[in-house]
Design an enzyme around this catalytic site. Structure first.
Site, short mmCIF file in Angstrom:
data_model
loop_
_atom_site.label_atom_id
_atom_site.label_comp_id
_atom_site.label_asym_id
_atom_site.label_seq_id
_atom_site.Cartn_x
_atom_site.Cartn_y
_atom_site.Cartn_z
N GLY A 136 19.47 -35.34 53.65
CA GLY A 136 18.84 -33.84 52.50
C GLY A 136 18.99 -32.79 53.32
N ALA A 137 19.32 -32.86 54.65
CA ALA A 137 19.70 -31.54 55.38
C ALA A 137 21.00 -30.79 54.90
CB ALA A 137 19.80 -31.60 56.74
N GLY B 172 -8.95 -9.19 64.56
CA GLY B 172 -9.51 -8.99 63.21
C GLY B 172 -8.53 -8.35 62.44
N GLY B 173 -8.74 -7.57 61.53
CA GLY B 173 -7.73 -6.78 60.60
C GLY B 173 -6.48 -6.32 61.32
#
Ligand code: HXC
Length: 541
Positions: A432-433, A197-198
């Site tokens: 693009g790299a 949880g938290g």
């Protein structure tokens, strides 16, 4: 009444002061008694259980983390405001225990201040109550005010069930401070037990999560709930053990075999980090000469771009004393992220790893590197990028997973970063790299290439297939050679000034050291750059 009457008054005074001393003694004794209780946490039986299951107690962990004698505890006697009955029988011990399941305070690590909290699993499973959330929030506030790192040691079942919304509100207060502190002070979470949880969401908001390989687990909902809700059976390890979070989910950054190993890793990590944003990391003295030439680098990288090699070997020859700390070594190993030092300066290194997926950038690699770039930028650490990348990883799995969206994160992170950025293209930078990996056009400051570097839109085989689709095999081979001759080199980039210079492999360390010196005041200047007015940017998350 005159002084002649003093004798009678004197005995009265004596008895009054005796009573006062007795009251004082009993008050002191009461405090002492409560302090003793606080030191015992959930009591001997639970401490024994903690030890038997291979874990240290909350206090023992702090003892190992902090410099000897430096720990100053806060709020040792803070208690839950609930009556034992309200807490329910199973956690009655928790409600009575001064300290209420978390040890908080401050101390030194290697002589530098840190603020700490350490959850005590022996008290109500280290669960977070209203009172202990108050303690955690107090150290968080102090850490922000003092501008010093926050280290949370987590061993907790999450929100204390019996306190309902008060424990949930307590967690929300903690989360809020995690966010406010983000980018201002380094925040480390050491996960040394079962966390749910938290107890996992607060760490997720921090900069680094370190896990114990044997005893740490992180899940939003545990195996029992998973099984009840979905009929899905998974052990704690399968659901959220260190192996899963270090390799698959990417939630964790480092792991150690036991509590001590994890704490040592945290101390090592802290040594590379500043106390807060805007404060420099102390430069270390090193006996490793800044101009050390390393001839091995001249033959370490195969000239054929298809032959893999281990980029770690390049990295270790560039940094001081061959020492670096790799972050997330097992998650997206095709992208190396590490802290190291060059000429005593702490630096963040990002490097493609040709040994894994040929060094392609996939979704996980892009996300991992983006977050690392943003951390380095927030905390003023210069970024060194070592490039050997054939492009983004192709395929439906990547496209459907959102490589466009995730790859954009890396473009974004590098572009917005204003820290000194030094880039060396080791062997190839395609497509693009090339742009993404701290190119000059994305505000790289100093960009160099090794002599055989290749910069192109794509490799020879792929380019020939597109440009000469119908060519015979023989013609294709000729075309491939022609493409390699005409396009697969760094000459055009050098002629256009897209990269600044050629650096010989064996002299790369000196080039980096000089660059760092040259740019040491850069970030301050860059902050003055005029930006269009806006509330905040909208990076692709
Ligand atoms: C109160 C708790 C507790 C909790 C554990 N305990 N979790 N008490 N509140 N959340 C108590 C147990 O009752 C037990 O008390 C003792 O701690 C030790 O727990 P065990 O279950 O015996 O230990 P273990 O087998 O090691 O299992 C640890 C555990 C498990 C995996 C953490 O206890 C567990 O699943 N706890 C609940 C996790 C959970 O769902 N938490 C709520 C999260 S909601 P006794 O006296 O019997 O020894 C949340 C929301 C926050 O946190 C907001 C998120 C955005």
């Amino acid at each position: 009444e005159g002084p002649c009457n003093t004798s009678g008054n004197a005995s009265e005074t004596a008895s009054v002061s005796d009573a006062g001393a007795a009251a004082e003694f009993s008050a002191a004794r009461q405090v002492e008694r409560q302090e003793e209780l606080a030191l015992l946490g959930g009591g001997f039986a639970r401490i024994r259980h903690q030890h038997r299951s291979g874990k240290l107690t909350a206090r023992e962990r702090l003892h190992i983390l902090l410099d000897r004698g430096s720990f100053q505890e806060l709020d040792r006697l803070v208690r839950s405001r609930d009556s034992p009955a309200a807490q329910g029988r199973t956690t009655a011990r928790g409600s009575h225990v001064p300290g209420d399941g978390v040890v908080t305070g401050h101390g030194f690590v290697h002589g530098r201040t840190v603020f700490v909290y350490s959850q005590d699993f022996t008290v109500a499973g280290g669960s977070l109550s209203e009172a202990n959330a108050g303690k955690i929030c107090k150290v968080m506030d102090l850490a922000i005010q003092a501008g010093a790192p926050l280290i949370g040691i987590c061993d907790s079942g999450g929100a204390r069930i019996q306190e309902g919304v008060r424990s949930l509100a307590g967690y929300a207060e903690v989360f809020k401070r995690n966010v406010l502190a983000s980018g201002f002070i380094p925040q480390l979470s050491l996960i040394l037990g079962p966390c749910a949880g938290g107890a996992v969401y607060s760490p997720a908001l921090t900069d680094f999560v370190l896990m114990n390989r044997q005893h740490a687990h992180m899940f939003v909902t545990g195996p029992e709930v998973t099984s009840a809700a979905l009929g899905e059976r998974a052990t704690r390890d399968e659901l959220g053990g260190a192996a899963i979070h270090c390799r698959v989910s990417g939630v964790a950054h480092l792991a150690g075999d036991d509590d001590i190993a994890v704490i040592q890793l945290a101390k090592e990590l802290l040594s590379y980090l500043p106390q807060s944003a805007g404060v420099s990391v102390p430069r270390t003295c090193t006996d490793d000469p800044r101009d050390r030439e390393d001839p091995v680098l001249n033959r370490l990288v195969p000239a054929d771009p298809h032959i893999p090699y281990d980029m770690h070997h390049v990295l270790e020859r560039l940094v001081d004393r061959e020492e670096f700390l790799e972050i997330q070594p097992d998650f997206a190993p095709n992208m190396i992220t590490a802290f190291g030092r060059v000429d005593g300066h702490s630096v963040a290194v990002i490097a493609n790893q040709p040994q894994q997926l040929s060094g392609c950038i996939d979704i996980d690699a892009a996300v991992k590197a983006s977050r690392f770039v943003r951390f380095a930028d927030a905390f003023g650490l210069p970024i060194i990028t070592l490039v050997d990348v054939p492009g983004f990883l192709p395929g439906t799995q990547q496209e459907h997973g959102g490589i466009i969206r995730h790859g954009a994160k890396l473009l974004y992170a590098y572009t917005e970063a204003t820290v000194p950025k030094l880039t060396v293209i080791i062997r190839k930078a395609y497509g693009g790299a090339y742009c993404v990996m701290a190119s000059k056009q994305l505000r790289g400051d100093l960009n160099a290439v090794w002599p055989n570097a290749q910069i192109a839109v794509m490799g020879a085989a792929a380019a020939t297939q597109i440009l000469h689709r119908n060519a015979s095999e023989e013609t294709s081979e000729t075309q491939r050679r022609a493409y390699a001759r005409d396009y697969l080199h760094a000459l055009t980039a050098l002629e256009r000034g897209y990269v600044d210079c050629v650096v010989q492999p064996h002299k790369t360390r000196l080039w980096l050291a000089n660059g760092l010196m040259l740019l040491q005041h850069k970030q301050r200047e860059a902050l003055r750059e005029p930006w269009p007015p806006k509330k905040h940017d909208n990076m692709p998350l």
